[in-house]
Design an enzyme around this catalytic site. Sequence first.
Site, mmCIF file in Angstrom:
data_model
loop_
_atom_site.group_PDB
_atom_site.id
_atom_site.type_symbol
_atom_site.label_atom_id
_atom_site.label_comp_id
_atom_site.label_asym_id
_atom_site.label_seq_id
_atom_site.Cartn_x
_atom_site.Cartn_y
_atom_site.Cartn_z
ATOM 1 N N GLU A 1 1.021 -1.594 0.272
ATOM 2 C CA GLU A 1 -0.093 -0.619 -0.288
ATOM 3 C C GLU A 1 0.987 1.491 0.003
ATOM 4 O O GLU A 1 0.711 2.201 0.687
ATOM 5 C CB GLU A 1 -0.520 -0.086 1.009
ATOM 6 C CG GLU A 1 -1.970 -1.196 1.280
ATOM 7 C CD GLU A 1 -3.030 -1.024 1.979
ATOM 8 O OE1 GLU A 1 -3.257 -0.446 3.248
ATOM 9 O OE2 GLU A 1 -4.300 -1.977 1.801
ATOM 10 N N GLU B 25 -5.320 -9.015 -0.083
ATOM 11 C CA GLU B 25 -5.404 -8.449 1.575
ATOM 12 C C GLU B 25 -6.542 -8.749 1.009
ATOM 13 O O GLU B 25 -7.567 -7.556 -0.192
ATOM 14 C CB GLU B 25 -5.218 -7.648 2.122
ATOM 15 C CG GLU B 25 -3.640 -7.890 2.815
ATOM 16 C CD GLU B 25 -3.244 -6.263 3.779
ATOM 17 O OE1 GLU B 25 -3.995 -5.380 3.767
ATOM 18 O OE2 GLU B 25 -1.893 -5.814 3.316
HETATM 19 O O1 AHR Z 1 -4.904 -5.949 7.388
HETATM 20 C C1 AHR Z 1 -4.650 -4.652 7.883
HETATM 21 C C2 AHR Z 1 -4.456 -3.762 6.993
HETATM 22 O O2 AHR Z 1 -4.691 -3.405 5.907
HETATM 23 C C3 AHR Z 1 -3.071 -3.400 6.481
HETATM 24 O O3 AHR Z 1 -2.148 -3.556 7.171
HETATM 25 C C4 AHR Z 1 -2.479 -3.123 5.319
HETATM 26 O O4 AHR Z 1 -2.481 -3.385 4.386
HETATM 27 C C5 AHR Z 1 -4.710 -2.917 4.773
HETATM 28 O O5 AHR Z 1 -4.822 -1.482 4.919
#
Ligand code: AHR
Length: 482
Positions: A171, A293
């Site tokens: 991110e 994710e």
């Molecule tokens: O999974 C929690 C957070 O969500 C992670 O650290 C980040 O990559 C995303 O915004």
Amino acid sequence: MTEIIINTEKSAGTINRNIYGHFSEHLGRCVYGGLFVEGGSDIPNTRGMRNDVVSALKNIKIPVLRWPGGCFADEYHWKNGVGKNRSKMVNTHWGGVVEDNSFGTHEFMELCSQLGCEPYVCGNVGSGTVREMSEWVEYITFGGISPMADLRKENGREEPWKLKYLGIGNENWACGGNMRAEYYSDEYRRYQTYCRNYGDNKLYKIACGSGTEDYSWTETLMERCAPFMDGLSIHYYTVPGEWSKKGCATVFDADQYYTTIKKAVNIAEIIDAHLKVMDKYDPEHKVDMVIDEWGTWFDVEEGTNPGFLYQQNTMRDAIVAAVSLDIFNARCSRISMANIAQIVNVLQSVILTDGGKMVLTPTYHVYDLYKRHHDAECLYHSIENVSIGGLPQFSATASRKDGELTLTVSNASLNESSDMSVSVPGLNVKNASGRILTNEARAHNTFDAPDTVKITPLAVKAEASIISFTLPPCSVAEIVII
Ligand code: AHR
């Protein structure tokens, strides 16, 4: 009666088992307490890894584990987590707690080895250096004589490990450095240059992709970096409300339930729109999509540290997992990996722990029901679907491996059960068996009642090439057809 037809002649590709991947961040009680316990703990463990958690994860055949973040990855300095003297730091992203670095590279590799899964390491671009990332790869994978290989040996590991999956930042448009796509693209090209393939270790490099609907990020990355990457990530979280008031994990009404499932299903549109952009620059499909994710994100459980993202997990999460995995499976020719966030005690976990106690969540059971799809051939199917306010009531995956067919099918309705009739034209069915996960939508497992939601046998009838069974409301089933 709802009819499903499985077409054994038409394959959508092979379902990469890494679609069933997981994610472990130094966040709350995911790593510390969830997966790993400090020396001297009376929780049964093998070299620090919890025996109960490892054994439960082996049962669902976890194929790949992403680490150490997430946002934490871009402030992690790996050298602090190797050797005897490990310096402490503050985990500024997640709860402001002290991170003592007792779980580092050696421990992560040990965990993956106990789990029998592939490691996926995410490197630090946001606050790290090219040299730091390059040396990490050298430390992990180089078998000869070099400063980093020598350091690894000094730290007790003679042989290099194998490392395939390497993320170049996380991110980076937000917590990983607030970069513009143009800037990150240049950084990506530079960082990845110095992440070398040592010996026969071949890295699979994953570029940081977009959060949800930022298609211009994907466009810039593909235009400028496609020849330098193997995978491009996207992240997608299912949040029923607004980010400031996401909604409770266990208390919700029918509207909130259906909104959640609809938002989960929305990932299909987002994936397809990103794939369209990727196709423009990569018509030969050399770059895979990696959804590293995804999952539900609710308000934290009352009384817990807001920075620990601890939430309960209900049958609603099970339906989210089932519909999401079906969407990934159907696109298996383009999606090489997906990592639900996160493996233990954080967001949509498959496992929750409390001290020495452990519960398996409804989401865990979906991974159990779907495990026969790993590396199987995804078969086209059709369902006579019904719309619940725009949401398809049924969602399914059909696959074939070693001459056996597996159908997983879920019913998102809160009150309608359905008699299902599955036909497999041309197949003379010898035997069919079923397992099912069902309960009311808010049902969940607690440390006092760990088996409220569990898999039970499902009665299935097989006649000629037709298999029939009843699918109750809010359920996920697995049918094995031989
Ligand atoms: O999974 C929690 C957070 O969500 C992670 O650290 C980040 O990559 C995303 O915004």
